[in-house]
Design a protein around this motif. Structure first.
Motif, PDB file in Angstrom:
ATOM      1  N   TYR A 156       6.230   8.201   5.495  1.00 19.33           N
ATOM      2  CA  TYR A 156       5.841   8.534   4.113  1.00 19.33           C
ATOM      3  C   TYR A 156       4.321   8.678   4.000  1.00 19.33           C
ATOM      4  N   LEU A 157       3.580   7.718   4.533  1.00 21.50           N
ATOM      5  CA  LEU A 157       2.118   7.805   4.457  1.00 21.50           C
ATOM      6  C   LEU A 157       1.592   9.009   5.226  1.00 21.50           C
ATOM      7  N   ARG A 158       2.224   9.302   6.360  1.00 20.30           N
ATOM      8  CA  ARG A 158       1.796  10.467   7.138  1.00 20.30           C
ATOM      9  C   ARG A 158       1.931  11.743   6.318  1.00 20.30           C
ATOM     10  N   GLU A 159       3.065  11.898   5.629  1.00 19.98           N
ATOM     11  CA  GLU A 159       3.270  13.084   4.788  1.00 19.98           C
ATOM     12  C   GLU A 159       2.318  13.080   3.592  1.00 19.98           C
ATOM     13  N   ALA A 160       2.136  11.915   2.981  1.00 22.13           N
ATOM     14  CA  ALA A 160       1.276  11.822   1.805  1.00 22.13           C
ATOM     15  C   ALA A 160      -0.171  12.161   2.153  1.00 22.13           C
ATOM     16  N   TYR A 161      -0.666  11.603   3.250  1.00 26.21           N
ATOM     17  CA  TYR A 161      -2.054  11.860   3.627  1.00 26.21           C
ATOM     18  C   TYR A 161      -2.232  13.303   4.097  1.00 26.21           C
ATOM     19  N   ASN A 216       0.823  -1.211   0.000  1.00 24.78           N
ATOM     20  CA  ASN A 216       0.000   0.000   0.000  1.00 24.78           C
ATOM     21  C   ASN A 216       0.858   1.263   0.000  1.00 24.78           C
ATOM     22  N   ILE A 217       2.088   1.176   0.524  1.00 25.88           N
ATOM     23  CA  ILE A 217       2.996   2.328   0.463  1.00 25.88           C
ATOM     24  C   ILE A 217       3.432   2.554  -0.981  1.00 25.88           C
ATOM     25  N   LEU A 218       3.727   1.462  -1.677  1.00 24.44           N
ATOM     26  CA  LEU A 218       4.085   1.575  -3.094  1.00 24.44           C
ATOM     27  C   LEU A 218       2.914   2.082  -3.923  1.00 24.44           C
ATOM     28  N   MET A 219       1.708   1.653  -3.592  1.00 22.18           N
ATOM     29  CA  MET A 219       0.520   2.134  -4.308  1.00 22.18           C
ATOM     30  C   MET A 219       0.401   3.648  -4.189  1.00 22.18           C
ATOM     31  N   GLU A 220       0.590   4.135  -2.973  1.00 22.85           N
ATOM     32  CA  GLU A 220       0.502   5.586  -2.753  1.00 22.85           C
ATOM     33  C   GLU A 220       1.629   6.308  -3.480  1.00 22.85           C
ATOM     34  N   TYR A 221       2.815   5.727  -3.444  1.00 21.20           N
ATOM     35  CA  TYR A 221       3.963   6.323  -4.130  1.00 21.20           C
ATOM     36  C   TYR A 221       3.691   6.452  -5.624  1.00 21.20           C
ATOM     37  N   TYR A 222       3.223   5.369  -6.243  1.00 22.87           N
ATOM     38  CA  TYR A 222       2.962   5.412  -7.687  1.00 22.87           C
ATOM     39  C   TYR A 222       1.867   6.419  -8.025  1.00 22.87           C
ATOM     40  N   LEU A 223       0.814   6.457  -7.219  1.00 24.86           N
ATOM     41  CA  LEU A 223      -0.270   7.391  -7.509  1.00 24.86           C
ATOM     42  C   LEU A 223       0.184   8.833  -7.327  1.00 24.86           C
ATOM     43  N   MET A 224       0.980   9.077  -6.284  1.00 24.73           N
ATOM     44  CA  MET A 224       1.488  10.427  -6.064  1.00 24.73           C
ATOM     45  C   MET A 224       2.444  10.860  -7.173  1.00 24.73           C
ATOM     46  N   GLN A 225       3.065   9.902  -7.846  1.00 21.01           N
ATOM     47  CA  GLN A 225       3.936  10.213  -8.970  1.00 21.01           C
ATOM     48  C   GLN A 225       3.154  10.281 -10.286  1.00 21.01           C
ATOM     49  N   GLY A 226       1.862   9.989 -10.226  1.00 19.46           N
ATOM     50  CA  GLY A 226       1.037  10.028 -11.428  1.00 19.46           C
ATOM     51  C   GLY A 226       1.196   8.821 -12.323  1.00 19.46           C
ATOM     52  N   ASP A 227       1.788   7.741 -11.803  1.00 18.32           N
ATOM     53  CA  ASP A 227       2.065   6.552 -12.613  1.00 18.32           C
ATOM     54  C   ASP A 227       0.923   5.555 -12.448  1.00 18.32           C
ATOM     55  N   ILE A 228      -0.162   5.799 -13.142  1.00 18.30           N
ATOM     56  CA  ILE A 228      -1.354   4.962 -13.022  1.00 18.30           C
ATOM     57  C   ILE A 228      -1.081   3.548 -13.537  1.00 18.30           C
ATOM     58  N   GLU A 229      -0.321   3.451 -14.617  1.00 17.31           N
ATOM     59  CA  GLU A 229      -0.026   2.135 -15.198  1.00 17.31           C
ATOM     60  C   GLU A 229       0.699   1.247 -14.198  1.00 17.31           C
ATOM     61  N   GLU A 230       1.710   1.799 -13.534  1.00 16.88           N
ATOM     62  CA  GLU A 230       2.464   1.007 -12.557  1.00 16.88           C
ATOM     63  C   GLU A 230       1.600   0.665 -11.351  1.00 16.88           C
ATOM     64  N   LEU A 231       0.747   1.589 -10.941  1.00 20.22           N
ATOM     65  CA  LEU A 231      -0.162   1.332  -9.831  1.00 20.22           C
ATOM     66  C   LEU A 231      -1.085   0.160 -10.168  1.00 20.22           C
ATOM     67  N   GLU A 232      -1.652   0.178 -11.357  1.00 18.39           N
ATOM     68  CA  GLU A 232      -2.581  -0.889 -11.742  1.00 18.39           C
ATOM     69  C   GLU A 232      -1.860  -2.229 -11.867  1.00 18.39           C
ATOM     70  N   THR A 233      -0.608  -2.205 -12.324  1.00 16.66           N
ATOM     71  CA  THR A 233       0.184  -3.440 -12.391  1.00 16.66           C
ATOM     72  C   THR A 233       0.410  -4.014 -10.997  1.00 16.66           C
ATOM     73  N   LEU A 234       0.776  -3.142 -10.047  1.00 18.05           N
ATOM     74  CA  LEU A 234       0.997  -3.578  -8.665  1.00 18.05           C
ATOM     75  C   LEU A 234      -0.291  -4.116  -8.056  1.00 18.05           C
ATOM     76  N   MET A 235      -1.395  -3.446  -8.319  1.00 17.48           N
ATOM     77  CA  MET A 235      -2.680  -3.901  -7.780  1.00 17.48           C
ATOM     78  C   MET A 235      -3.024  -5.303  -8.301  1.00 17.48           C
ATOM     79  N   GLN A 236      -2.729  -5.551  -9.564  1.00 17.51           N
ATOM     80  CA  GLN A 236      -3.004  -6.870 -10.126  1.00 17.51           C
ATOM     81  C   GLN A 236      -2.111  -7.935  -9.493  1.00 17.51           C
ATOM     82  N   MET A 237      -0.842  -7.603  -9.272  1.00 21.20           N
ATOM     83  CA  MET A 237       0.071  -8.533  -8.602  1.00 21.20           C
ATOM     84  C   MET A 237      -0.449  -8.895  -7.217  1.00 21.20           C
ATOM     85  N   GLU A 238      -0.882  -7.887  -6.473  1.00 20.10           N
ATOM     86  CA  GLU A 238      -1.362  -8.127  -5.116  1.00 20.10           C
ATOM     87  C   GLU A 238      -2.696  -8.864  -5.120  1.00 20.10           C
ATOM     88  N   ARG A 239      -3.497  -8.601  -6.121  1.00 14.56           N
ATOM     89  CA  ARG A 239      -4.769  -9.314  -6.255  1.00 14.56           C
ATOM     90  C   ARG A 239      -4.516 -10.812  -6.426  1.00 14.56           C
TER      91      ARG A 239
END
Length: 372
Positions: free
Chosen positions: A174-179, A68-91
């Protein structure tokens, strides 16, 4: 910021760090904050390299960085493709805890794509069964996006007062700063719509002066420039344009077209600004609604009406701004009255100023001059 407990100084050291980590007796020496900070220091302007090392590290040591930290990192970087890839791996891995996070990020992505908003967003996020305090806090933040979009700013600030202290107590830095920056972005935007301009500007400048945040949260950080620029929309053309261009340029510097939609949004704001002030108006905006706006101030109202009619046929409705343009183009006070009602129902009191008598006269005089 942040994350200085275990700094890595160069490529070789980072590679050696990856190879040797498996031999560490105490894996707590290294955590996600250390990794993200080190990568940022090493490759500040090279997101692709940051991503490469993160992927390598995550795939090699699956249990050392929470997905979930990586998910937030990718989304904060605007990398939707990488986020969706990670989500599929975790799924596919099937972790119950991660399924909760995947659901939350799916909801958030739908919101960003315009597929889910307002009360529908609130209904969806309420269905999520949170498995820990971190996912609960993030669900509440997504809930706040929904409240903000409904224009219910009094309930928004009540919920914000509950969520903000919860964020401050989070252990992961990291999550504290992101949120925290997510909450501040919503708060600044809310103040803008409420026409609480001094509070809006103060909130924006509070974030902007923390220059290091732009490297960790570039998409959201750039939006504070955009919000600040909008706050000067009706006061000062040059100041407004300066800040919105800062947002546009910051987004353009990101690699891989990661912020195309947000960049276009800033361009639309610049086009709006030029049309409102009647300055350098002999260019054609890319956005259809702003193209209609530009045609109106050029006196070409029939062409503007054609564009707005086409938008209504395609989407089934006109937004508050588009209704305003339509009322101007047709010189129809009843349509302007509807636009006023929609701005008001959305609690968008800042842009409701477009319908002030002074601004309406300004537009009508401009149209008259262009048709002489």
């Amino acid at each position: 910021m942040v994350f200085k407990d275990y700094m890595i100084k160069d490529d070789r050291q980072f590679s050696r760090f990856l190879m040797e980590k498996v031999n560490l007796l105490d894996t707590s020496q290294v955590n996600s904050n250390s990794i993200l900070s080190s990568l940022n220091e090493l490759y500040r302007n090279d997101y692709e390299k940051q991503k490469y090392f993160l992927q390598d590290y995550y795939c090699t040591y699956l249990d050392s960085m929470k997905p979930n930290i990586l998910m937030e990192y990718y989304l904060m970087q605007g990398d939707i493709e990488e986020l969706e890839t990670l989500m599929q791996m975790e799924r596919e891995r099937g972790s119950k805890d991660m399924q909760t996070w995947i659901t939350i990020y799916q909801i958030l992505l739908k919101n960003q794509k315009g597929e889910l908003s307002g009360t529908d967003l609130i209904d969806e996020i309420f269905k999520v069964k949170n498995t820990n305090s971190e996912s609960l806090i993030f669900s509440l933040i997504v809930h706040l996006y929904g409240i903000q979009e409904t224009g219910l700013f009094e309930p928004f600030h009540k919920v914000l007062k509950v969520v903000a202290p919860m964020v401050e107590l989070m252990e992961n830095e990291y999550l504290r700063e992101a949120y925290r920056i997510r909450l501040m972005e919503m708060e600044a935007m809310t103040y803008l719509y409420m026409n609480e301009i001094e509070q809006c500007r103060a909130k924006c400048l509070e974030v902007i002066k923390r220059n290091e945040l732009q490297f960790y949260f570039p998409i959201v950080y750039a939006n504070f420039f955009h919000i600040l620029g909008q706050s000067y929309m009706f006061e000062n053309f040059e100041v407004a344009k300066y800040w919105v261009e800062q947002a546009r340029d910051a987004l353009l510097r990101l690699s891989g077209n990661r912020a195309a939609d947000r960049t276009q949004y800033t361009v639309n704001t610049i086009d709006f600004l030029h049309s409102f002030w009647g300055i350098d108006i002999h260019t054609e905006p890319a956005d259809e609604a702003e193209k209609a706006h530009r045609l109106i101030v050029l006196g070409r109202v029939n062409e503007a009406v054609d564009i707005l009619d086409s938008l209504k046929r395609t989407r089934g409705y006109l937004t508050s701004y588009q209704l305003f343009y339509y009322g101007l183009a047709t010189n129809d006070d009843s349509i302007l009255s509807v636009a006023r009602d929609v701005f008001t129902s959305n609690s968008n009191y800042f842009y409701l100023q477009l319908l002030d008598t002074e601004n309406l006269h300004k537009y009508k005089n401009q149209i008259r001059r262009m048709n002489q």
